[in-house]
Design a protein around this motif. Structure first.
Motif, PDB file in Angstrom:
ATOM      1  N   ASN A  82       0.880  -1.158  -0.020  1.00 36.64           N
ATOM      2  CA  ASN A  82       0.055  -0.049   0.090  1.00 36.64           C
ATOM      3  C   ASN A  82       0.911   1.150  -0.192  1.00 36.64           C
ATOM      4  OD1 ASN A  82      -2.471  -1.343   0.042  1.00 36.64           O
ATOM      5  ND2 ASN A  82      -2.320  -1.625   2.383  1.00 36.64           N
ATOM      6  N   ARG A  83       2.108   1.146  -0.152  1.00 34.87           N
ATOM      7  CA  ARG A  83       2.852   2.291  -0.160  1.00 34.87           C
ATOM      8  C   ARG A  83       3.544   2.696  -1.728  1.00 34.87           C
ATOM      9  NH1 ARG A  83       6.792   4.318   4.423  1.00 34.87           N
ATOM     10  NH2 ARG A  83       7.995   6.059   3.778  1.00 34.87           N
ATOM     11  N   PHE A 115       3.851   8.027  -0.320  1.00 37.24           N
ATOM     12  CA  PHE A 115       2.682   7.788   0.628  1.00 37.24           C
ATOM     13  C   PHE A 115       2.175   6.500   0.505  1.00 37.24           C
ATOM     14  CE2 PHE A 115       1.388   8.969  -3.687  1.00 37.24           C
ATOM     15  CZ  PHE A 115       0.201   7.900  -3.936  1.00 37.24           C
ATOM     16  N   GLU A 116       1.269   6.239   1.839  1.00 40.17           N
ATOM     17  CA  GLU A 116       0.556   4.845   1.860  1.00 40.17           C
ATOM     18  C   GLU A 116      -1.130   5.363   1.395  1.00 40.17           C
ATOM     19  OE1 GLU A 116       1.007   2.616   5.132  1.00 40.17           O
ATOM     20  OE2 GLU A 116       2.905   4.000   5.687  1.00 40.17           O
ATOM     21  N   TYR A 117      -1.607   4.301   0.929  1.00 41.99           N
ATOM     22  CA  TYR A 117      -3.025   4.533   0.208  1.00 41.99           C
ATOM     23  C   TYR A 117      -3.839   3.311   0.158  1.00 41.99           C
ATOM     24  CZ  TYR A 117      -6.999   5.278  -2.791  1.00 41.99           C
ATOM     25  OH  TYR A 117      -8.320   5.461  -3.218  1.00 41.99           O
ATOM     26  N   GLU A 121     -10.315   4.467   0.515  1.00 42.22           N
ATOM     27  CA  GLU A 121     -10.171   5.056   2.101  1.00 42.22           C
ATOM     28  C   GLU A 121     -10.441   6.417   2.031  1.00 42.22           C
ATOM     29  OE1 GLU A 121      -6.417   6.259   3.994  1.00 42.22           O
ATOM     30  OE2 GLU A 121      -5.562   5.339   2.174  1.00 42.22           O
ATOM     31  N   SER A 131      -0.917  12.932   9.429  1.00 43.35           N
ATOM     32  CA  SER A 131      -1.936  11.896   8.874  1.00 43.35           C
ATOM     33  C   SER A 131      -1.310  10.570   9.213  1.00 43.35           C
ATOM     34  CB  SER A 131      -2.378  12.103   7.344  1.00 43.35           C
ATOM     35  OG  SER A 131      -1.290  11.733   6.835  1.00 43.35           O
ATOM     36  N   GLY A 132      -0.106  10.407   9.264  1.00 45.51           N
ATOM     37  CA  GLY A 132       0.582   8.912   9.299  1.00 45.51           C
ATOM     38  C   GLY A 132       0.542   8.360   8.006  1.00 45.51           C
ATOM     39  N   LYS A 133       0.090   8.865   7.004  1.00 45.25           N
ATOM     40  CA  LYS A 133       0.355   8.202   5.567  1.00 45.25           C
ATOM     41  C   LYS A 133       0.953   9.017   4.704  1.00 45.25           C
ATOM     42  CE  LYS A 133      -3.312   4.775   6.042  1.00 45.25           C
ATOM     43  NZ  LYS A 133      -4.682   4.242   5.668  1.00 45.25           N
ATOM     44  N   ASN A 134       0.873  10.331   4.613  1.00 42.25           N
ATOM     45  CA  ASN A 134       1.730  11.355   3.996  1.00 42.25           C
ATOM     46  C   ASN A 134       0.773  11.803   2.764  1.00 42.25           C
ATOM     47  OD1 ASN A 134       4.133  12.979   4.037  1.00 42.25           O
ATOM     48  ND2 ASN A 134       4.703  11.886   2.211  1.00 42.25           N
ATOM     49  N   TYR A 178       9.223  10.082   5.865  1.00 43.81           N
ATOM     50  CA  TYR A 178       8.975  10.341   4.521  1.00 43.81           C
ATOM     51  C   TYR A 178       9.529  11.332   3.823  1.00 43.81           C
ATOM     52  CZ  TYR A 178       4.596   7.463   5.082  1.00 43.81           C
ATOM     53  OH  TYR A 178       3.579   6.630   5.404  1.00 43.81           O
TER      54      TYR A 178
END
Length: 300
Positions: A82-83, A115-117, A121, A131-134, A178
């Motif tokens: 997921n990255r 980023f993570e996605y 979502e 956010s923790g995911k960038n 990141y």
């Protein structure tokens, strides 16, 4: 004509005119990832577009003609679970009074997009924390950069509140694993960009930005363009004070990169009034040497 002028006056004098929202186009290109599931990128594209266009960034409810036009173009070059990582071009324009021309506000190529996605979502913006995911952090940072540039072009130092929010987003994201935020990574990071703009030493450039657009471009509709051209030239000449330090200032470099074609086109004629073209040419060669052969040396 009267209706257009009334709209412009409202935009210029009303305080809410400097708190504009975004009307963005978003594209996600993942063609370099052969065999990868393309549906997730289509979903990402829609999610990001909705996130930008439906989030209330300023607390104002505005009509489309008041919104800043922007473009976010992702190129995804890597994925692990997921990255995702790749690059992103962010562009924005503002209308020029009494014309169909749109002047570029920002044109940046961010090469450190990471980023993570998770597909579908919910993308939510929280300016108080990372956010923790960038993903939303990067997007929100550039939204506020665009809003800041736009407001600065209509009112002297008008974008301060937006730039302050961009800086807070940048600080929230630093040291979170990141790339692209910390100033220690190099001179062309998001952190370096916003810190350069917020710094009091950059205020003269922001004044240039305002005079260039509001006192210069917005008066180019006059049949005699010699006066606004002189205003634009004088604004640009004020950058001479940075000729020994501009290479270390990402914000100045970005301004010149964004405006190079426009600056060239403005003065690519013999109708330049009282502008000292030799002085302007030499300054542009100094500040933007990569455009010397293609542009500055072609000025008459």
């Amino acid at each position: 004509m009267k209706n257009f002028l009334s709209i412009f006056i409202i935009l210029f004098f009303a305080g809410s005119a400097f708190s504009q929202e975004i009307m963005a186009n978003v594209t996600v290109n993942a063609q370099q990832l052969s065999g990868s599931n393309q549906q997730v990128y289509k979903t990402l594209e829609k999610n990001v577009r909705d996130f930008i266009n439906k989030t209330s960034w300023t607390g104002k409810r505005l009509q489309n003609f008041e919104k800043v036009k922007a473009n976010f173009a992702f190129v995804i070059t890597g994925r692990e679970g997921n990255r995702f990582n790749g690059t992103m071009v962010v562009q924005a324009v503002r209308p020029v009074f009494n014309s169909t021309y749109e002047s570029p506000l920002m044109n940046v190529n961010d090469t450190k997009i990471d980023f993570e996605y998770v597909e579908n979502e919910n993308l939510v913006f929280n300016e108080r924390q990372f956010s923790g995911k960038n993903l939303t952090d990067i997007i929100s940072f550039y939204v506020y950069m665009i809003l800041g540039y736009d407001a600065d072009s209509f009112q002297s130092m008008g974008g301060q509140q937006h730039f302050t929010k961009a800086q807070q987003i940048s600080r929230n994201a630093m040291n979170k694993g990141y790339e692209g935020w910390s100033v220690v990574e190099g001179p062309r990071t998001r952190g370096a960009l916003i810190d350069g703009i917020i710094a009091p030493s950059y205020n003269p450039v922001r004044t240039v930005f305002y005079n260039y657009h509001r006192s210069g471009l917005d008066n180019m509709y006059n049949q005699d363009q010699s006066s606004p051209k002189k205003v634009i030239a004088d604004a640009l000449m004020a950058l001479k004070q940075f000729e020994n330090s501009f290479q270390q200032n990402y914000a100045i470099n970005l301004f010149l990169d964004t405006k190079a074609a426009e600056i060239y086109n403005i003065f690519d004629s013999r109708n330049n009034g009282a502008v000292n073209m030799n002085e302007l040419k030499q300054l542009m060669i100094t500040l933007s040497p990569k455009n010397t052969e293609a542009r500055w040396n072609n000025w008459k």
